[in-house]
Design a protein around this motif. Structure first.
Motif, PDB file in Angstrom:
ATOM      1  N   GLN A  58      14.323 -51.327  -8.984  1.00 15.19           N
ATOM      2  CA  GLN A  58      15.720 -51.508  -8.916  1.00 15.19           C
ATOM      3  C   GLN A  58      16.284 -51.846  -7.887  1.00 15.19           C
ATOM      4  N   PRO A  59      17.220 -52.572  -7.593  1.00 10.83           N
ATOM      5  CA  PRO A  59      17.602 -53.803  -6.612  1.00 10.83           C
ATOM      6  C   PRO A  59      18.469 -52.814  -6.081  1.00 10.83           C
ATOM      7  N   SER A  60      19.561 -52.362  -6.624  1.00  7.44           N
ATOM      8  CA  SER A  60      20.106 -51.280  -5.772  1.00  7.44           C
ATOM      9  C   SER A  60      20.284 -49.862  -6.075  1.00  7.44           C
ATOM     10  N   GLY A  71      12.049 -48.460  -5.566  1.00  5.24           N
ATOM     11  CA  GLY A  71      13.222 -49.554  -5.053  1.00  5.24           C
ATOM     12  C   GLY A  71      12.656 -50.576  -4.442  1.00  5.24           C
ATOM     13  N   LEU A  72      13.186 -51.949  -3.847  1.00  6.40           N
ATOM     14  CA  LEU A  72      13.672 -53.271  -2.974  1.00  6.40           C
ATOM     15  C   LEU A  72      14.798 -53.201  -2.808  1.00  6.40           C
ATOM     16  N   HIS A  73      15.090 -52.700  -2.590  1.00  6.70           N
ATOM     17  CA  HIS A  73      16.536 -51.899  -1.598  1.00  6.70           C
ATOM     18  C   HIS A  73      17.069 -51.502  -0.338  1.00  6.70           C
ATOM     19  N   THR A  74      15.639 -50.676   0.518  1.00  7.66           N
ATOM     20  CA  THR A  74      15.806 -51.308   1.819  1.00  7.66           C
ATOM     21  C   THR A  74      14.594 -51.494   2.358  1.00  7.66           C
ATOM     22  N   ALA A 155      18.335 -61.150  -6.005  1.00  5.36           N
ATOM     23  CA  ALA A 155      17.985 -62.353  -5.893  1.00  5.36           C
ATOM     24  C   ALA A 155      18.145 -61.348  -4.015  1.00  5.36           C
ATOM     25  N   GLU A 156      18.583 -60.740  -3.653  1.00  2.00           N
ATOM     26  CA  GLU A 156      18.041 -59.937  -2.590  1.00  2.00           C
ATOM     27  C   GLU A 156      16.834 -59.243  -2.535  1.00  2.00           C
ATOM     28  N   ALA A 157      16.700 -58.509  -4.081  1.00  2.00           N
ATOM     29  CA  ALA A 157      15.933 -57.711  -3.979  1.00  2.00           C
ATOM     30  C   ALA A 157      13.992 -58.490  -3.883  1.00  2.00           C
ATOM     31  N   ALA A 158      14.919 -59.720  -4.236  1.00  2.00           N
ATOM     32  CA  ALA A 158      13.186 -60.455  -4.900  1.00  2.00           C
ATOM     33  C   ALA A 158      12.664 -61.149  -3.245  1.00  2.00           C
ATOM     34  N   ALA A 215      16.991 -67.647  -3.874  1.00  2.00           N
ATOM     35  CA  ALA A 215      16.012 -67.529  -2.577  1.00  2.00           C
ATOM     36  C   ALA A 215      14.917 -66.639  -1.890  1.00  2.00           C
ATOM     37  N   VAL A 216      14.188 -67.386  -3.540  1.00  2.00           N
ATOM     38  CA  VAL A 216      12.722 -67.982  -3.099  1.00  2.00           C
ATOM     39  C   VAL A 216      12.006 -68.882  -4.000  1.00  2.00           C
TER      40      VAL A 216
END
Length: 358
Positions: A58-60, A71-74, A155-158, A215-216
């Motif tokens: 999950q990105p958020s 997840g990948l948001h912290t 993009a933030e998670a990427a 982003a990446v």
């Protein structure tokens, strides 16, 4: 002659074979959406795949679909993923993170929040919660001004995924989750620039992909799609036009690959292959359908123009799937009861093929 075991250049990576481990939810993350040492061992066991695509991440917080998913948001989640990617790389593998925003396929008991979606239309069926399956709740329709924020969350998670050591990311645009909901004609009843005609229904998918590419980089970006799929009650009208338009827009962004599921008839999928000018990852069979992808399916789709073939369930009980396919060895069955049960049983306990002593 191209075979399943011919190397392939994907973006900046050289894949030693064309076998892709498809993303599969295993709900074994620790509290806080943290990856675990068992997850590192699980993916490292399967590092002979040309490419691994992780379970949905999950990105958020609002994007979480199921309990027990990572997840990948912290910053803590990033740190927890690093031993996983290091273990895969130490075993000679390559791994992309699948970024999965559940959208309406979620529950307040899982996230503490009302799910969001393109429209206030609930998913069909029961969703997983910490206390067991419950009917899918009514989502809150995103305001027009909120939609770009959800696109940017991929993009933030990427960025975090690359920081965590992943080789790239795959946007989950399939199976009834948020991107798929926007593509839909019954989950998406919007009358603004994100709904209605085909050009509007593909907009969210294109904006999310563009944000990730920015982003990446395109070489680190893929997207998975399920043309005509009806997961969680999603329906799509004008499927050939919808996906032809989407692939045309995505081609301008030059991502590393498109990953198609076998959710439409073969003629349409072959037509989409002709539309798509880049690398095609093909998952030939219906996800969670009656048939698993086998060597014959892989060879057929390589002949039809696919570049890489993804295998899902066959990888669960066969960490050495590449060698089993190469040698024509038996494919062991997976225990369905342990798909989502948690713990190491049915996760780390499947052996490699045991050869008879000479």
């Amino acid at each position: 002659m191209t075979t399943l075991f011919t190397s392939y250049r994907l973006g900046g990576l050289t894949l030693p074979n064309r076998v892709v481990m498809a993303p599969m939810t295993r709900v074994r993350a620790a509290a806080g959406g943290l990856a675990t040492p068992s997850m590192a061992a699980y993916y490292a066991q399967r590092a002979t795949a040309g490419l691994i695509v992780s379970e949905g991440v999950q990105p958020s917080a609002i994007g979480q679909s199921n309990p027990g998913t990572p997840g990948l948001h912290t910053d803590e989640q990033v740190a927890a993923w690093r031993p996983v990617t290091e273990a895969v790389h130490a075993n000679g593998g390559r791994i992309f993170a699948q970024i999965m925003h559940g959208g309406r396929v979620s529950h307040p008991d899982t996230t503490g929040r009302q799910p969001v979606g393109p429209s206030a239309v609930p998913a069909v069926g029961d969703v997983f919660t910490p206390t067991g399956p419950q009917p899918a709740p009514m989502p809150r329709a995103l305001d027009t001004a909120e939609v770009p924020e959800q696109a940017r969350s991929y993009a933030e998670a990427a960025r975090r995924a690359i920081d965590a050591g992943f080789d790239g990311v795959e946007l989950h645009g399939a199976n009834g989750y948020l991107i798929s909901q926007f593509l839909s004609s019954n989950a998406n009843l919007r009358t603004d620039r994100y709904g209605g005609r085909v050009a509007n229904r593909i907009r969210f998918a294109v904006e999310a992909t563009a944000a990730v590419v920015e982003a990446v980089g395109g070489a680190r970006t893929g997207i998975r799609l399920s043309p005509g799929g009806e997961f969680w009650g999603v329906r799509e009208t004008d499927v050939p036009q919808l996906y032809t338009a989407l692939l045309t827009e995505l081609a301008a962004l030059d991502p590393a690959y498109v990953h198609l599921e076998g959710t439409a008839d073969e003629d349409l999928l072959v037509a989409l292959r002709r539309t798509w000018p880049g690398t095609l990852v093909m998952n030939p069979t219906l996800p969670m359908g009656p048939k698993q992808t086998g060597r014959d399916d892989a060879d057929r789709w390589l002949g039809l123009g696919a570049d890489l073939i993804s295998f899902g369930r066959a990888f669960l009980a066969n960490p050495d799937l590449v060698e089993r396919l190469r040698g024509g060895l038996p494919i062991a069955p997976a225990d369905e009861a342990t798909y989502y049960e948690g713990g190491d049983a049915g996760y780390l306990t499947y052996p490699t093929h045991q050869y008879d002593a000479a």
